[in-house]
Design a protein around this motif. Structure first.
Motif, PDB file in Angstrom:
ATOM      1  N   GLN A 112      13.311  -8.691  -9.486  1.00  0.00           N
ATOM      2  CA  GLN A 112      12.913  -8.000  -8.380  1.00  0.00           C
ATOM      3  C   GLN A 112      12.538  -8.851  -7.033  1.00  0.00           C
ATOM      4  OE1 GLN A 112       9.585  -5.113  -8.698  1.00  0.00           O
ATOM      5  NE2 GLN A 112      10.157  -5.101 -10.841  1.00  0.00           N
ATOM      6  N   PRO A 113      13.412  -9.003  -6.291  1.00  0.00           N
ATOM      7  CA  PRO A 113      13.227  -9.867  -5.186  1.00  0.00           C
ATOM      8  C   PRO A 113      11.968 -10.177  -4.445  1.00  0.00           C
ATOM      9  CG  PRO A 113      14.132  -8.080  -4.108  1.00  0.00           C
ATOM     10  CD  PRO A 113      13.943  -7.853  -5.599  1.00  0.00           C
ATOM     11  N   ASP A 114      10.967  -9.321  -4.457  1.00  0.00           N
ATOM     12  CA  ASP A 114       9.674  -9.577  -3.811  1.00  0.00           C
ATOM     13  C   ASP A 114       8.695 -10.432  -4.407  1.00  0.00           C
ATOM     14  OD1 ASP A 114      10.761  -8.247  -1.587  1.00  0.00           O
ATOM     15  OD2 ASP A 114       9.604  -6.130  -2.101  1.00  0.00           O
ATOM     16  N   ASP A 115       8.167 -11.265  -3.923  1.00  0.00           N
ATOM     17  CA  ASP A 115       7.132 -11.953  -4.415  1.00  0.00           C
ATOM     18  C   ASP A 115       5.560 -11.193  -4.624  1.00  0.00           C
ATOM     19  OD1 ASP A 115       8.588 -14.260  -5.025  1.00  0.00           O
ATOM     20  OD2 ASP A 115       7.748 -15.164  -3.391  1.00  0.00           O
ATOM     21  N   TYR A 116       4.889 -11.314  -5.610  1.00  0.00           N
ATOM     22  CA  TYR A 116       3.714 -10.530  -5.487  1.00  0.00           C
ATOM     23  C   TYR A 116       2.892 -10.925  -4.254  1.00  0.00           C
ATOM     24  CZ  TYR A 116       4.542  -8.641 -10.184  1.00  0.00           C
ATOM     25  OH  TYR A 116       5.023  -8.366 -11.448  1.00  0.00           O
ATOM     26  N   ALA A 117       2.270  -9.883  -3.738  1.00  0.00           N
ATOM     27  CA  ALA A 117       1.308 -10.197  -2.629  1.00  0.00           C
ATOM     28  C   ALA A 117      -0.028  -9.650  -2.799  1.00  0.00           C
ATOM     29  CB  ALA A 117       2.108  -9.602  -1.152  1.00  0.00           C
ATOM     30  N   ALA A 118      -0.741  -9.685  -1.783  1.00  0.00           N
ATOM     31  CA  ALA A 118      -2.162  -8.964  -1.643  1.00  0.00           C
ATOM     32  C   ALA A 118      -2.271  -7.742  -1.866  1.00  0.00           C
ATOM     33  CB  ALA A 118      -3.064  -9.293  -0.507  1.00  0.00           C
ATOM     34  N   ASP A 119      -1.522  -6.959  -1.540  1.00  0.00           N
ATOM     35  CA  ASP A 119      -1.386  -5.444  -1.846  1.00  0.00           C
ATOM     36  C   ASP A 119      -1.156  -5.230  -3.343  1.00  0.00           C
ATOM     37  OD1 ASP A 119      -2.087  -4.819   0.852  1.00  0.00           O
ATOM     38  OD2 ASP A 119      -0.078  -4.260   1.439  1.00  0.00           O
ATOM     39  N   ASP A 120      -0.348  -6.115  -3.682  1.00  0.00           N
ATOM     40  CA  ASP A 120      -0.048  -5.861  -5.348  1.00  0.00           C
ATOM     41  C   ASP A 120      -1.100  -6.291  -6.322  1.00  0.00           C
ATOM     42  OD1 ASP A 120       2.815  -4.978  -4.977  1.00  0.00           O
ATOM     43  OD2 ASP A 120       3.212  -7.217  -4.361  1.00  0.00           O
ATOM     44  N   ALA A 121      -1.940  -7.353  -5.781  1.00  0.00           N
ATOM     45  CA  ALA A 121      -2.993  -7.693  -6.293  1.00  0.00           C
ATOM     46  C   ALA A 121      -3.965  -6.577  -6.543  1.00  0.00           C
ATOM     47  CB  ALA A 121      -3.622  -9.022  -5.801  1.00  0.00           C
ATOM     48  N   VAL A 122      -4.247  -6.032  -5.147  1.00  0.00           N
ATOM     49  CA  VAL A 122      -5.373  -4.786  -5.246  1.00  0.00           C
ATOM     50  C   VAL A 122      -4.942  -3.729  -6.267  1.00  0.00           C
ATOM     51  CG1 VAL A 122      -6.133  -3.037  -3.924  1.00  0.00           C
ATOM     52  CG2 VAL A 122      -5.931  -5.353  -2.981  1.00  0.00           C
ATOM     53  N   PHE A 123      -3.515  -3.320  -6.322  1.00  0.00           N
ATOM     54  CA  PHE A 123      -3.055  -2.394  -7.058  1.00  0.00           C
ATOM     55  C   PHE A 123      -3.378  -2.819  -8.564  1.00  0.00           C
ATOM     56  CE2 PHE A 123       0.702  -1.353  -9.637  1.00  0.00           C
ATOM     57  CZ  PHE A 123       0.398   0.015  -9.651  1.00  0.00           C
ATOM     58  N   ALA A 124      -2.834  -3.871  -8.935  1.00  0.00           N
ATOM     59  CA  ALA A 124      -2.973  -4.477 -10.149  1.00  0.00           C
ATOM     60  C   ALA A 124      -4.329  -4.465 -10.792  1.00  0.00           C
ATOM     61  CB  ALA A 124      -2.285  -5.785 -10.404  1.00  0.00           C
ATOM     62  N   GLU A 125      -5.379  -4.900  -9.807  1.00  0.00           N
ATOM     63  CA  GLU A 125      -6.784  -4.749 -10.335  1.00  0.00           C
ATOM     64  C   GLU A 125      -7.315  -3.457 -10.727  1.00  0.00           C
ATOM     65  OE1 GLU A 125      -8.833  -6.836  -7.348  1.00  0.00           O
ATOM     66  OE2 GLU A 125      -8.507  -8.925  -8.061  1.00  0.00           O
ATOM     67  N   GLU A 126      -6.754  -2.481  -9.609  1.00  0.00           N
ATOM     68  CA  GLU A 126      -7.200  -1.058  -9.969  1.00  0.00           C
ATOM     69  C   GLU A 126      -6.311  -0.312 -11.403  1.00  0.00           C
ATOM     70  OE1 GLU A 126      -8.740   2.709  -9.511  1.00  0.00           O
ATOM     71  OE2 GLU A 126      -9.291   1.027  -8.571  1.00  0.00           O
ATOM     72  N   LEU A 127      -5.381  -0.879 -11.516  1.00  0.00           N
ATOM     73  CA  LEU A 127      -4.429  -0.595 -12.651  1.00  0.00           C
ATOM     74  C   LEU A 127      -5.097  -1.047 -14.042  1.00  0.00           C
ATOM     75  CD1 LEU A 127      -2.125   0.982 -14.077  1.00  0.00           C
ATOM     76  CD2 LEU A 127      -0.692  -1.169 -13.561  1.00  0.00           C
ATOM     77  N   ALA A 128      -5.544  -2.310 -13.789  1.00  0.00           N
ATOM     78  CA  ALA A 128      -6.057  -2.974 -14.905  1.00  0.00           C
ATOM     79  C   ALA A 128      -7.493  -2.467 -15.378  1.00  0.00           C
ATOM     80  CB  ALA A 128      -6.383  -4.511 -14.656  1.00  0.00           C
ATOM     81  N   SER A 129      -8.345  -2.068 -14.079  1.00  0.00           N
ATOM     82  CA  SER A 129      -9.434  -1.464 -14.308  1.00  0.00           C
ATOM     83  C   SER A 129      -9.450  -0.214 -15.183  1.00  0.00           C
ATOM     84  CB  SER A 129     -10.065  -1.307 -12.954  1.00  0.00           C
ATOM     85  OG  SER A 129     -11.518  -0.682 -13.014  1.00  0.00           O
ATOM     86  N   ARG A 130      -8.619   0.629 -14.906  1.00  0.00           N
ATOM     87  CA  ARG A 130      -8.385   2.038 -15.723  1.00  0.00           C
ATOM     88  C   ARG A 130      -7.930   1.769 -16.987  1.00  0.00           C
ATOM     89  NH1 ARG A 130      -5.667   6.493 -11.270  1.00  0.00           N
ATOM     90  NH2 ARG A 130      -6.885   5.790  -9.806  1.00  0.00           N
ATOM     91  N   ALA A 131      -6.996   0.746 -17.226  1.00  0.00           N
ATOM     92  CA  ALA A 131      -6.413   0.427 -18.328  1.00  0.00           C
ATOM     93  C   ALA A 131      -7.572  -0.256 -19.437  1.00  0.00           C
ATOM     94  CB  ALA A 131      -5.220  -0.541 -18.556  1.00  0.00           C
ATOM     95  N   ALA A 132      -8.525  -0.894 -18.852  1.00  0.00           N
ATOM     96  CA  ALA A 132      -9.493  -1.334 -19.574  1.00  0.00           C
ATOM     97  C   ALA A 132     -10.617  -0.498 -20.064  1.00  0.00           C
ATOM     98  CB  ALA A 132     -10.231  -2.646 -18.491  1.00  0.00           C
ATOM     99  N   VAL A 133     -10.915   0.390 -19.016  1.00  0.00           N
ATOM    100  CA  VAL A 133     -11.653   1.342 -19.610  1.00  0.00           C
ATOM    101  C   VAL A 133     -11.192   2.349 -20.584  1.00  0.00           C
ATOM    102  CG1 VAL A 133     -12.760   3.696 -18.992  1.00  0.00           C
ATOM    103  CG2 VAL A 133     -13.018   1.924 -17.419  1.00  0.00           C
ATOM    104  N   CYS A 134     -10.024   2.354 -20.853  1.00  0.00           N
ATOM    105  CA  CYS A 134      -9.269   3.049 -21.937  1.00  0.00           C
ATOM    106  C   CYS A 134      -9.343   2.181 -23.172  1.00  0.00           C
ATOM    107  CB  CYS A 134      -7.843   3.666 -21.699  1.00  0.00           C
ATOM    108  SG  CYS A 134      -7.787   4.743 -20.481  1.00  0.00           S
ATOM    109  N   VAL A 135      -9.116   0.820 -23.029  1.00  0.00           N
ATOM    110  CA  VAL A 135      -9.214  -0.152 -24.188  1.00  0.00           C
ATOM    111  C   VAL A 135     -10.535  -0.136 -24.678  1.00  0.00           C
ATOM    112  CG1 VAL A 135      -8.872  -2.486 -24.739  1.00  0.00           C
ATOM    113  CG2 VAL A 135      -7.113  -1.376 -23.243  1.00  0.00           C
ATOM    114  N   ASP A 136     -11.387  -0.108 -23.619  1.00  0.00           N
ATOM    115  CA  ASP A 136     -12.992  -0.283 -24.253  1.00  0.00           C
ATOM    116  C   ASP A 136     -13.257   0.843 -24.910  1.00  0.00           C
ATOM    117  OD1 ASP A 136     -15.324  -1.910 -24.213  1.00  0.00           O
ATOM    118  OD2 ASP A 136     -16.236  -0.401 -23.001  1.00  0.00           O
ATOM    119  N   ASN A 137     -12.965   1.919 -24.463  1.00  0.00           N
ATOM    120  CA  ASN A 137     -13.138   3.259 -25.268  1.00  0.00           C
ATOM    121  C   ASN A 137     -12.538   3.274 -26.569  1.00  0.00           C
ATOM    122  OD1 ASN A 137     -14.414   4.232 -22.959  1.00  0.00           O
ATOM    123  ND2 ASN A 137     -12.807   5.578 -22.249  1.00  0.00           N
ATOM    124  N   ALA A 138     -11.519   2.814 -26.595  1.00  0.00           N
ATOM    125  CA  ALA A 138     -10.530   2.705 -27.989  1.00  0.00           C
ATOM    126  C   ALA A 138     -11.624   1.793 -28.891  1.00  0.00           C
ATOM    127  CB  ALA A 138      -9.208   2.329 -27.845  1.00  0.00           C
TER     128      ALA A 138
END
Length: 785
Positions: free
Chosen positions: A383-409
Motif C-alpha cells: 500500500q503506497p500511503d504512509d500511516y497518518a494521523a487519521d489512521d492513528a485515530v481509526f486504529a485506536e478506535e478499532l483496537a479499543s473495540r477489540a480490546a474490550v472483546c479480548v478482555d471479555n474473553a
C-alpha cells in the motif's frame, strides 16, 4: 512577429479545395496535406454557428505539430455560374501577440477552480483545461490542447472507462455522474474522484463538446472506508469468548484493507487466570504472539512464530506505544523504524526479502477498562500511503473495540477456570471402596458462553453396607451456580449421614433451598436458586433400590439379561418450589444390574428430541463393554452432540449382593435373660466366619446394644451381623427414640453403654426405620494375608 496572411477555399461540402502559401506558413501544412480533407479536421475547436453571408470571427486551428493556433478568419461566400452557393473563400490573420483583453470573471473562475475541469470537442480532444486539471495531468495546457484524451493517459481499465463516458455523453446528450478510485499521471497514488460530465450545446441545441468537473474526494472516501471497516469490526470481532480467536478476528479485519501485515501480542497473564500486575513492565516489554496475518500466503514477514515470546526493546514503537498509551507511527527513514527493521531481519533472516519495501508501521496498545492487555502492530508494504494521523485515530478506535472483546474473553476464561476448579474441588475425586456397588462416572463441563453449570454427583456410604447414589443440577451457570451446587452437595451429605429415606431427604433439601433463596435476597423468585436432584439408596443385603426425584430425569436400569428401561417413577417438583410431596419408588434388583444416573444435559437440547436421546442412551448402555468406564465413554459418544450446550454428569453403578453366608439375623425377646443367649450366638457365628479375634469386642458391643433395646426399646427386637469389609452389628427395635451419648457421673447406674460402644468401634450411629429405629456400629477387620 511578422503577420502572415493565409487564404483557403472550402466547397459546400466543407472540403478544402484551395490552399495558399500563407496557409502553409501559418499551419505548417503543405497544400497536398490540406486540399481534399474536411476543413473540420484542421480545426482545434468547432466553428461557431453563423448566418449565411460574410462573417469574421476568431478560430482555433491545429498546427501540424499539434499545438493550437488562434487566428482571425474572414469568410466570403463564393457563387457558381448560375448564382448558386459554391463555397467559402477564407482569409486568416494570426491574432496580435500583444496582451489581449482581460479575462472575464467567468474565465478566471474556470481557470482557478479547485476542482479539475476540462472541455473536449466531439472527438474527445482537449479544447480547454484549467490549472487544477493541468496539475493532475502533470503537463501545461498547451501540451494537451488539440490532443485526443487516450493519447494523454496510460492504457488502463479506468482510462478506458473514462473515455467511454466522454463518448457516451457526446452521443446521448445526457449528463453522467459517477465515482472512481483511480490514479492520475502526476499523482503518486490512487485517488477517489467524484466526476460529473455534461454536454455543451449551442443556441440551436447542437452538441459542441463535453465538459467535465472532477472533485478529489479521497479524504471522504477513506473516511467512509474507515467507518465501514469499524462497522464490519463490530460484527466480526468478539464472536466467541476465546482470547486467541478474538485476536485472529482482529487480524482478519486489519488485513488487507488497512495493513499488509498485522500482528497481535499479549501479556502472558491475559492468557491465564492471573490478575493483571499492578504496574506495566519496565523499558523492555515481553509479549507473546497470539495472532498474525499477511497479504502474502504463509505470513513470511513474521519474525516471531505463533505462541513464541518476544522481547521488545525500549526504542521499538511497540514499547513506546505501551508506555505512552497511544498509537505510535514510525516511517521509513526514521532511526527507530530502521533499527526495528534491522532487528527483525537479524532475528529472522529468511523473511528479509518479504520485508523489503516496508515503509510505514503503527503500534497500537490494546486497552480495556483501564488495563493494558497487549499491542497490535500494522505494517504497510504494498500500500503506497504512509500511516497518518487519521489512521492513528481509526486504529485506536478499532483496537479499543477489540480490546474490550479480548478482555471479555479473558474474564470469561478466568471465571470458567475458577468455577471449574471450585466444582472439581466439590465433586468426589476418588469414590470410596464398598461392597454394595461398582461405580464409574464422567463429568463434562459445557464449552458454551453460558459458563460452567451446577451439575454434580456423589456416592455416599451408608450404614449396613448400603450406599446412596446422588446426581443433581443447579439452575443457571457460572460461579453462583457452582457455589449453590457446593452448598447442596454438602447438605445432601449431611442429611445422608442422618440416614433419612430418599423422599424425606428431598423434603428437607427442598426446605433448605427455600431458606437459601430467602437468605440470599432472591425473594419469591426461588427458581434462581432452584435445582433438580435424584437420590437413591441401594441395600446389598435386600437387593432393593429406593429412590426419589425432585424434578430430575429418571435413571436407566440395565438388567443382567441385557434389557434396558427407564425407571417408572413420579418426579416431584424441583427443589425450591415447596408445598408438594416427593414420592419414593422401591425396586428389587438382581445382582449385576447396571443403574445409570445422569443430568439433563445428556439427553436434552433445543435441537434434539428427548425421546430419541433416551432411546440412544438405553441402546448405548446395552452395548458390550469390558468395564463401567467403557460404558461411560460409549454413552457419551453415542448420545452427546459434538458441542454440548450444557454440562453433563453421568454416574453408572453395577449392583452387588451380600449372600446369606455374610449375614446373620436373630430375633430377640424383650427379656434380660436373652442377652446371654445373643452373646453366645454371636460368638458361635464369629467362629463360623473365622473371626475369633473380634469375639471379645463384639460380645461387649452386642451385650450393651441388646441390653439397651430390651430396657428402653419396644418389640420387635432384632440383632443382625453383617460381614463386609467391616464387621457391622445392628440392633433394631420398635421405638423411635434415638439414643445419644452422655457423660455418666460416679454414682450413676447407667449411661456408660453407648460410650463404651463408641470407644470400642470404628464408628456408630442410628437410623429411623418404618418400624422404629436401628442402632449400628462398625469394627475394622484385620486384613488377611
Amino acid at each position: 512577429m511578422e503577420q502572415v496572411a493565409a487564404a483557403a477555399l472550402v466547397d459546400v461540402r466543407g472540403i478544402v479545395t484551395g490552399w495558399s502559401e500563407g496557409a502553409r506558413l501559418l499551419t505548417g501544412r503543405p497544400a497536398q496535406d490540406a486540399v481534399g480533407r474536411p476543413a473540420a479536421d484542421l480545426l482545434a475547436e468547432a466553428l461557431p454557428a453563423r448566418a449565411d453571408g460574410s462573417w469574421t470571427a476568431p478560430v482555433v486551428v491545429r498546427h501540424r505539430d499539434g499545438h493550437p493556433v488562434t487566428v482571425t478568419v474572414t469568410a466570403c461566400p463564393v457563387l457558381g455560374p448560375g448564382g448558386e452557393p459554391a463555397g467559402l473563400a477564407l482569409t486568416a490573420v494570426p491574432q496580435s501577440p500583444g496582451p489581449g483583453p482581460e479575462p472575464t470573471v467567468a474565465e478566471r473562475a474556470f481557470q482557478q477552480a479547485s476542482m479539475s475541469m476540462s472541455v473536449f470537442d466531439p472527438g474527445q480532444r482537449y479544447l480547454r483545461v484549467n490549472d487544477a486539471a493541468c496539475h493532475v495531468m502533470g503537463v501545461p495546457e498547451e501540451i494537451l490542447l488539440g490532443r485526443p484524451f487516450p493519447e494523454t493517459v496510460e492504457d488502463a481499465e479506468h482510462s478506458r472507462g473514462f473515455h467511454w463516458h466522454l463518448r457516451h455523453v457526446c452521443e446521448t446528450g445526457r449528463p453522467v455522474r459517477y465515482e472512481s478510485f483511480t490514479g492520475a499521471p502526476a499523482l503518486n497514488r490512487e485517488h477517489a474522484w467524484s466526476i460529473e460530465m455534461w454536454p455543451v450545446r449551442d443556441a440551436a441545441g447542437n452538441i459542441l463538446g463535453t465538459a467535465l468537473a472532477a472533485l478529489d474526494s479521497t479524504e471522504q472516501y477513506w473516511a467512509r472506508e474507515r467507518l465501514a471497516l469499524l462497522n464490519e469490526a463490530a460484527a466480526a470481532i468478539g464472536t466467541t469468548l476465546d482470547v486467541v480467536r478474538t485476536a485472529e478476528e482482529l487480524i482478519g479485519v486489519m488485513v488487507p484493507r488497512f495493513a499488509d501485515f498485522a500482528s497481535v501480542d499479549l501479556f502472558d497473564w491475559v492468557l491465564g487466570a492471573d490478575e493483571p500486575p499492578p504496574v506495566l513492565p519496565g523499558e523492555e516489554v515481553e509479549l507473546r504472539r497470539v495472532a498474525h496475518g499477511s497479504v502474502t500466503e504463509g505470513t513470511p514477514e513474521a519474525a516471531v512464530h505463533l505462541g513464541e515470546v518476544d522481547l521488545y526493546p525500549a526504542f521499538s514503537p511497540v514499547a513506546r506505544a505501551l508506555r505512552e498509551g497511544r498509537a505510535v507511527i514510525s516511517q521509513a527513514g526514521e532511526p527507530p523504524f530502521m533499527r526495528w527493521v534491522e532487528e527483525r531481519n537479524a532475528r529472522a533472516p529468511s523473511g528479509r526479502p518479504h520485508r523489503e519495501g516496508v515503509h510505514s508501521m503503527m503500534a497500537v496498545p490494546l486497552r480495556a477498562r483501564g488495563t493494558t492487555l497487549g499491542v497490535a502492530v500494522a505494517v504497510r508494504v504494498a500500500q503506497p500511503d504512509d500511516y497518518a494521523a487519521d489512521d492513528a485515530v481509526f486504529a485506536e478506535e478499532l483496537a479499543s473495540r477489540a480490546a474490550v472483546c479480548v478482555d471479555n474473553a479473558r474474564r470469561f476464561a478466568r471465571e470458567r477456570t475458577t468455577a471449574l476448579a471450585l466444582q472439581h474441588s466439590l465433586l468426589p475425586r476418588g469414590l470410596p471402596g464398598q461392597v454394595a456397588v461398582e461405580v464409574a462416572h464422567r463429568y463434562l463441563p459445557s464449552g458454551s458462553t453460558a459458563g460452567i453449570g451446577g451439575d454434580w454427583f456423589d456416592v455416599i456410604p451408608l450404614s449396613g453396607s448400603r450406599v446412596a447414589l446422588v446426581v443433581g443440577d443447579v439452575v443457571g451457570h457460572g460461579i453462583p451456580s457452582t457455589a449453590t451446587m457446593g452448598r447442596l452437595c454438602m447438605a445432601v451429605r449431611t442429611l445422608a449421614d442422618v440416614d433419612l429415606p430418599p423422599d424425606e431427604l428431598l423434603t428437607h433439601l427442598d426446605d433448605l433451598v427455600t431458606h437459601l433463596a430467602a437468605y440470599d435476597g432472591v425473594g419469591e423468585d426461588v427458581a434462581e436458586l432452584g435445582a433438580t436432584c435424584l437420590y437413591a439408596v441401594y441395600d446389598p443385603v435386600t437387593r432393593r433400590l429406593t429412590l426419589a426425584s425432585a424434578g430430575h430425569p429418571a435413571p436407566a436400569v440395565v438388567l443382567p439379561d441385557g434389557r434396558a428401561t427407564l425407571v417408572r417413577m413420579s418426579p416431584g417438583p424441583p427443589l425450591g418450589v415447596g408445598g408438594l410431596p416427593f414420592e419414593a419408588v422401591e425396586l428389587e434388583l438382581a445382582e449385576g444390574t447396571v443403574v445409570a444416573l445422569y443430568t439433563d444435559g445428556l439427553i436434552e437440547d433445543r435441537d434434539r428430541d428427548v425421546d430419541r436421546s433416551t432411546a440412544e442412551l438405553c441402546n448405548a448402555l446395552t452395548a458390550p463393554a469390558a468395564s463401567l468406564d467403557v460404558v461411560c465413554d460409549t454413552v457419551l459418544k453415542a448420545v452427546l452432540p459434538e458441542e454440548p450446550s450444557d454440562d453433563v454428569a453421568l454416574l453408572v453403578a453395577r449392583t452387588r449382593a451380600l449372600g446369606a453366608e455374610q449375614v446373620a439375623t436373630w430375633d430377640v425377646d424383650q427379656d434380660p435373660a436373652q442377652v446371654a443367649a445373643t452373646r453366645q450366638a454371636t460368638t458361635e457365628q464369629l467362629a463360623a466366619w473365622g473371626m475369633e479375634e473380634t469375639a471379645f469386642v463384639t460380645e461387649l458391643v452386642v451385650s450393651e446394644l441388646v441390653t439397651n433395646a430390651i430396657r428402653y426399646g419396644e418389640p420387635p427386637i432384632q440383632l443382625r451381623l453383617i460381614r463386609d469389609r467391616t464387621l457391622i452389628c445392628e440392633v433394631s427395635d420398635g421405638s423411635s427414640t434415638s439414643p445419644h451419648l452422655r457423660r455418666a457421673h460416679a454414682f450413676d447406674e447407667g449411661g456408660r453403654g453407648l460410650l463404651l460402644v463408641a470407644q470400642l468401634t470404628q464408628r456408630w450411629g442410628s437410623r429411623q426405620t418404618g418400624r422404629g429405629k436401628t442402632i449400628w456400629c462398625e469394627q475394622t477387620l484385620t486384613p488377611s494375608f
